[in-house]
Design an enzyme around this catalytic site. Structure first.
Site, PDB file in Angstrom:
ATOM      1  NE  ARG A 133      -0.032  -7.951   3.948  1.00  0.00           N
ATOM      2  CZ  ARG A 133      -0.945  -8.124   4.892  1.00  0.00           C
ATOM      3  NH1 ARG A 133      -0.641  -8.754   5.975  1.00  0.00           N
ATOM      4  NH2 ARG A 133      -2.169  -7.668   4.751  1.00  0.00           N
ATOM      5  CB  THR A 134       2.025  -2.483   0.239  1.00  0.00           C
ATOM      6  OG1 THR A 134       1.612  -3.776  -0.179  1.00  0.00           O
ATOM      7  CG2 THR A 134       2.804  -1.824  -0.879  1.00  0.00           C
ATOM      8  CE  LYS A 155      -9.218  20.569   1.804  1.00  0.00           C
ATOM      9  NZ  LYS A 155      -8.052  21.413   2.089  1.00  0.00           N
ATOM     10  NE  ARG A 206      -1.918  -0.889  -2.345  1.00  0.00           N
ATOM     11  CZ  ARG A 206      -1.823  -2.014  -1.645  1.00  0.00           C
ATOM     12  NH1 ARG A 206      -2.671  -2.274  -0.683  1.00  0.00           N
ATOM     13  NH2 ARG A 206      -0.853  -2.875  -1.910  1.00  0.00           N
ATOM     14  CG  HIS A 264       1.131  -4.973  -5.673  1.00  0.00           C
ATOM     15  ND1 HIS A 264       2.155  -4.161  -5.247  1.00  0.00           N
ATOM     16  CD2 HIS A 264       0.505  -5.394  -4.550  1.00  0.00           C
ATOM     17  CE1 HIS A 264       2.138  -4.097  -3.921  1.00  0.00           C
ATOM     18  NE2 HIS A 264       1.144  -4.832  -3.480  1.00  0.00           N
TER      19      HIS A 264
END
Ligand code: NCD
Length: 308
Positions: free
Chosen positions: A57-58, A87, A108, A136
């Site tokens: 969703r986000t 890396k 995120r 959030h």
């Protein structure tokens, strides 16, 4: 409220008037919901989504929001393995480089504080799309917008927050935003192992918001105007056993949903695991899919605000 550059914490949204303006903008976004890539106000701008943790969703709603506003999108899904992070590149270096290609970055990350650290070195706005069990904030915007849309107001509501209050970052952002409204009563329902951290309880006390803590949903859900259910955040537990001990403690089924007030709503940021049984979906109180849709319009309003 001062114009925001970065969106890191729900606590930055400390002005109900500002929220009202943003909600009106989100309403307009929904009303004029056409694909406006040609006329959109963010034409020529690029959003980069750097996601080091899973999301449906986000990330999709941020990307859809940007495209509907006429902008473009660069996306690093699964950035933990698919970006230069594998890396050994630091998040700061990644952000420094990506900010040369993008006008705004939604991040995120699995570490609390990652978005804030990025905002310190980024020349372009950073949006915290979830930092570990931290915050959030854009989910909280979608949540408050949803309550307002569904119930018409926020003042005076009785809100039950249910499930993983320890690790659930949606809760950690929702509480400060709720504290902007008056006359609220909050019920914190969780197993004792997943109790709301002390700093958030202290925050509620400081803001003068009455709250009750308990482990039982029975007797609480019947009083609630909003039942906000959360997933137990399996990814944050030290061991499988600890997770198994608490995973299915609360399950809302059709029978329980029907015991709620007729006008009450059931919310969930999704994904759900077993917390809400599918037989609740057809109940008018089930607001979680509408909530997910509102996430699109509020993110459109936020991107427009940050970039124009
Ligand atoms: C939430 C999250 O990622 O914190 N999901 C979302 O953004 N809609 C809730 C969760 O994963 O349980």
């Amino acid at each position: 409220m001062e114009k925001l550059k970065h969106v890191i914490s729900a606590r930055q949204f400390d002005d109900p008037e500002f929220l009202l303006g943003l909600f009106e903008s989100a309403n307009r976004m929904e009303r004029d919901d056409v694909f406006r890539a040609l006329t959109g106000p963010l034409r020529g701008r690029i959003l980069a989504t750097l996601f080091f943790e899973p999301s449906t969703r986000t990330r999709f709603s941020f990307e859809a929001a940007m495209q509907k506003l006429g902008g473009g999108v660069l996306t690093a899904e699964n950035a933990r393995t698919n970006s230069s992070a594998t890396k050994g590149e630091s998040i700061s270096d990644t952000v420094r480089v990506v900010s040369a290609y993008a006008n705004v970055i939604a991040i995120r990350h699995y570490e609390e504080g990652a978005a804030e650290a990025a905002s310190k070195i980024s020349p372009v706005p950073i949006i915290n799309a979830g930092d570990g069990s931290g915050e959030h904030p854009t989910q909280a915007l979608a949540d408050i917008y949803t309550i307002k849309k569904e119930l018409g107001w926020l003042n005076g509501l009785r809100i039950a927050l249910v499930g993983d209050l320890l690790y659930g970052r949606t809760i950690h952002s929702l509480l400060p935003m709720l504290s902007l409204y008056s006359g609220l009563t909050i019920d914190l329902i969780s197993p004792s192992q997943l109790r709301l951290p002390l700093r958030y309880r202290e925050y509620l006390t400081e803001k003068g918001i009455p709250f009750y803590e308990g482990e039982k949903l029975e007797g609480v859900i019947e009083q609630a105007d909003v039942a906000y259910i959360t997933r137990v955040q399996s990814e944050r537990f030290a061991s499988r056993e600890e997770y198994d001990a608490v995973k299915d403690v609360y399950v809302i089924d059709a029978e329980m949903a029907n015991r709620m007030k007729p006008e009450a709503i059931i919310m969930h940021a999704l994904p759900r695991v077993n917390e809400i049984s599918p037989d609740v979906d057809s109940n008018a109180r089930a607001a979680y899919f509408r909530q997910a849709k509102n996430g699109l319009y509020i993110r459109m309003a936020l991107l427009k605000y940050l970039l124009t």
